[in-house]
Write an enzyme that holds these catalytic residues in place. Structure first.
Site, short mmCIF file in Angstrom:
data_model
loop_
_atom_site.label_atom_id
_atom_site.label_comp_id
_atom_site.label_asym_id
_atom_site.label_seq_id
_atom_site.Cartn_x
_atom_site.Cartn_y
_atom_site.Cartn_z
N GLY A 31 82.26 5.16 78.03
CA GLY A 31 82.37 4.99 76.68
C GLY A 31 81.73 6.25 76.42
N ALA A 32 81.66 6.01 74.72
CA ALA A 32 81.18 7.14 74.09
C ALA A 32 82.31 8.44 74.23
CB ALA A 32 79.73 7.70 74.26
N HIS A 37 87.80 12.78 77.51
CA HIS A 37 88.21 11.55 77.96
C HIS A 37 89.91 11.20 77.55
CE1 HIS A 37 84.02 10.19 77.94
NE2 HIS A 37 84.50 9.94 79.13
N GLN A 61 74.43 2.86 88.61
CA GLN A 61 74.35 4.41 89.02
C GLN A 61 73.42 5.05 88.20
OE1 GLN A 61 78.57 4.84 87.25
NE2 GLN A 61 77.75 6.68 86.46
N SER A 186 80.86 15.86 76.65
CA SER A 186 80.00 15.09 77.63
C SER A 186 79.61 14.09 76.73
CB SER A 186 78.89 15.72 78.25
OG SER A 186 78.01 14.86 78.59
N SER A 187 79.40 12.57 77.18
CA SER A 187 78.97 11.69 76.18
C SER A 187 77.72 11.90 76.05
CB SER A 187 79.06 10.37 76.96
OG SER A 187 80.58 10.27 77.25
N ARG A 188 76.84 12.46 76.91
CA ARG A 188 75.44 12.93 76.69
C ARG A 188 75.21 13.73 75.49
NH1 ARG A 188 75.16 11.49 82.14
NH2 ARG A 188 73.47 9.88 82.56
#
Ligand code: PAF
Length: 280
Positions: A31-32, A37, A61, A186-188
């Site tokens: 997600g995010a 994606h 993970q 990146s989601s982060r």
């Protein structure tokens, strides 16, 4: 777009698609969602009859509880983005659906891939990735699987999983999608404050420095300079490595012809970022 929350609903749909010989493309995510994606979804749509995306923040993970708790969750916007991209089906399970209590936890033989870089700095991470991907592949039964090159080592681990288990799925590794300044999507990145976001581009600059200054011979000096540059810019560096692009064996020297990959992992305060350049 159909949303499935249970394994049995998803299984019914997949069986129906298989019975009518539909080719399934699969994009697993946590997600995010960002444009990286969505470009995987677009590729899957071009190459398959049906595209399935999963959104599941996989607890097994994460080797760091805070990282798991703070992982960005944006389900509503994710679903809007998938719908707009023309994704056909989304699997949105909870942990009980993915990991039923009756199932024993499998252990995967990953060899040296688990002992270096992400494997070394995030113990257990790739076991968790294999657990979830193995399970998702068994449920979705895709002809094609789409992954982003940003997680280079993860792509190699999943390749190994697919080979070892003889899974009938072709893996497609797609180029990293970048922000206008070069930062890998990146989601982060959603966790970076304004100052950190500006600093984050230094990872891209470090990889560009390696690409532009790499010469055949010993590699310690260039790796040292790259690490020093990141540290001077406020990063806590986990590693800067140069490895054989095919085997991921870490190289101490380069012969000038082998295809190599430069990989970086570093923290900006609490946020851990990774990126890589393949240098052909
Ligand atoms: O790359 C990710 O987002 C995750 O590691 C994956 C492949 C979806 C497994 O949880």
């Amino acid at each position: 777009m159909i949303i499935f929350k249970t394994v049995s609903q998803l299984g019914f749909f997949i069986d129906k698609m298989k019975a009518s010989e539909k080719k399934i493309g699969f994009v697993p995510t946590m997600g995010a969602l960002h444009l990286g994606h969505i470009s995987l979804i677009n590729n899957s749509k071009q190459q398959n009859d049906i595209t399935v995306c999963s959104i599941f923040v996989n607890p097994t993970q994460f080797n760091n509880a805070t990282d798991f708790e703070k992982y960005p969750v944006t389900i509503e916007t994710d679903l809007d983005k998938l719908e707009a991209a023309g994704c056909d089906a989304v699997f949105l399970p909870n942990a009980e659906e993915v990991y039923p209590k009756r199932n024993a936890t499998p252990v995967y033989t990953l060899g040296y891939l688990e002992t270096l870089m992400e494997g070394k700095f995030r113990p257990g991470h790739y076991q968790g990735v294999c657990q979830v991907v193995d399970r998702l592949l068994a449920l979705v039964k895709p002809a094609n699987l789409y992954l982003g090159q940003k997680d280079y080592q993860q792509c190699m681990v999943i390749k190994k999983l697919i080979e070892h288990k003889n899974i009938d799925t072709v893996i497609h590794i797609e180029k990293t999608v970048r922000e206008h300044d070069g930062l890998a999507m990146s989601s982060r990145n959603a966790r970076l404050n304004d100052f950190e976001r500006k600093q984050a581009v230094k990872i891209f600059e470090t990889l560009s420095f390696i690409k532009n200054n790499l010469k055949p011979g010993r590699l310690e000096s260039i790796k040292g300079q790259a690490t020093a540059f990141l540290s001077a810019n406020g990063f806590k560096v986990d590693y800067v490595e140069i490895a054989d692009a095919a085997s991921l064996e870490i190289l101490q020297q380069w012969n000038g012809t082998t295809s190599i990959v430069a990989l970086v992992a570093a923290y900006l305060n609490e946020v851990r970022l990774i990126d890589n350049f393949v240098l052909d």
